[in-house]
Structure formats: structure tokens, C-alpha cells
Design an enzyme around this catalytic site. Sequence first.
Site: not given
Length: 276
Positions: A10-11, A42-43, A73, A75, A152, A186-188
Site C-alpha cells: 500500500d502507499s 498516492y490518491g 490499495c 488507488t 496515516e 481506500c484501504t485506510h
Amino acid sequence: MDKRPIGVFDSGLGGLTAASELAELLPGEKIVYLGDSNNMPYGEKSREEIIRMSRADLAFLLSMDVKAVLVACGTATSNALDVLEQESPVPIYGVVEPAVREAVSATENERVGVLATRATIRAGNFERLLHAVAPQLSVTSQACPKFATMVEDGIFEKTDPRVAHAVAEYLPPLREAGVDTIILGCTHYPLLADIISEYMGGGVRLISSGAAAARRLCADLRDADTLSDGACGGTRYFTTGDGGAFARTAALMLRRDISRQLHCIEPFDKGPGRMV
Ligand code: DGL
């Protein structure tokens, strides 16, 4: 049987929502997790930049001799999976298709929401695939540029006014559309699931795209008989960014200390991000 590890990237930290589901489903597997934190988010980048960074992420995981790669991710999946699939010598999985399948099965009123980064919404993959699988669906997509960086930075408690403010900024179109299912594209975003549910009201089903992809990968490895013998699972973490910050937020997300399994690596790419 294949004893090689599974690669996940992922980012940043969002892909941990996929890696932790994978580790729970397959406790005997070794996982190599890469967060390209130096280049997060990345988004906010162009497709070309996302492809370049995703290629570097894939190359790093291949250098660790992985047997399969999960692009954890939304994105990178939306902007680079088609390129990576052509170049990868090992099977590669993204988060879009598994999440779409779960959303189509979950919705009862055929109104689905998609929350994701700007670069994911711009690419349009979730919406296209939702309509390809179920043309009758009404889909409401919303970019949420603040969400991933907040998570993050460890800001995801529902009592935090910054979180409540961002939710109130992005979610009204989904509430007005009356969606009964939301893809967290989005995985966040699963870290914000409680406050999203609270805002949307009971009964709205949230689909974690990372967890959906982990379930798909798990099923495919079982079908292909390429799981390891289960003797020595565990996750090693790599970041191109600040190890202290990565370990601190990871501890909040996973509720355990990963600093002994964390390695900092040189940034792959220091180019400036640019949104098109
Ligand atoms: N976790 C990433 C995704 O699923 C995005 C975060 C970012 O913008 O880097 O889209």
C-alpha cells in the site's frame, strides 16, 4: 504447497486492513508488507506516477521472493493493476473486484456508495465494474481526500472533531442518495468505519475493500494448493518512510507493537506528487 511469503503493498498503513485479515485467515503464512510511506498519498498523484510507484513496490516484493502479491490499495489497483498484471511473474490481486462482488451481494435497495481517494474516483473502476456486474444499480461515488492522511497520522477516533468534520464534509451525498451499502474503496477507511456507520445510521453495510481482497486471495491460494505447510507464519513490515511514525500508527491500528518486525528501507522515488 508453496512456502514462499505473500507480498502485500500500500502507499502506507491502510493496507494493514488487508494484511491483518489475511494473517487471521491464514496464520501459517508468511506475509511481507510494504508501505511506501515516503510517497503517501498516492490518491493525489497522476496515473503515470501511481504506475511508476506501484512498479517499484512490486519489484521490491518480488525481490523478497513472494508467491503472490496483494495490491492493498484502491488507488494503485484502480490506476496500475492492469499494468502490473502484465508484468508480474506471480499472481497479482487488487481490491476493486472483490469489493464490488461483496457490495452487489449485500445491497437490498440497489443503491451503493463508493468512498475512495481522488485518483480512484477519477479512474472510475469501482463504478464501471459495479455497473458491469449489476447494470440496475444506482452508484454514488465520493472522493474523500482528507481521510487517508488523517488515518496515516493516527487520527481516526470518532470523538476527534477533525474526524467528525471530515465525515460531515464527504458523506451527505451518500445519505441523500439513500445507499444501503458503502464500499470503503481506500484501504485506510475501515479505521473510520464506526463514525461512518454512526453518521449514515443503522443498517448501512460497509465493505472493507482490503478485507474482501484478502478473502479472495485466501480462497485462490487454497484452490491452487499453494499454501505453505503452516509451520511458521508471521508478518514482516517494510516502510520507505519514517519508521517511528509507521510503528506508532500501526500500534494504534493493530493494538500491538510491531517495531521488532519493522524495517526501514530507502525511498524508491523522491519525485513530487502531482494531480491531473
Ligand atoms: N490506501 C490507499 C488506497 O487504498 C490510499 C491512500 C493514499 O492516498 O495514498 O487507495
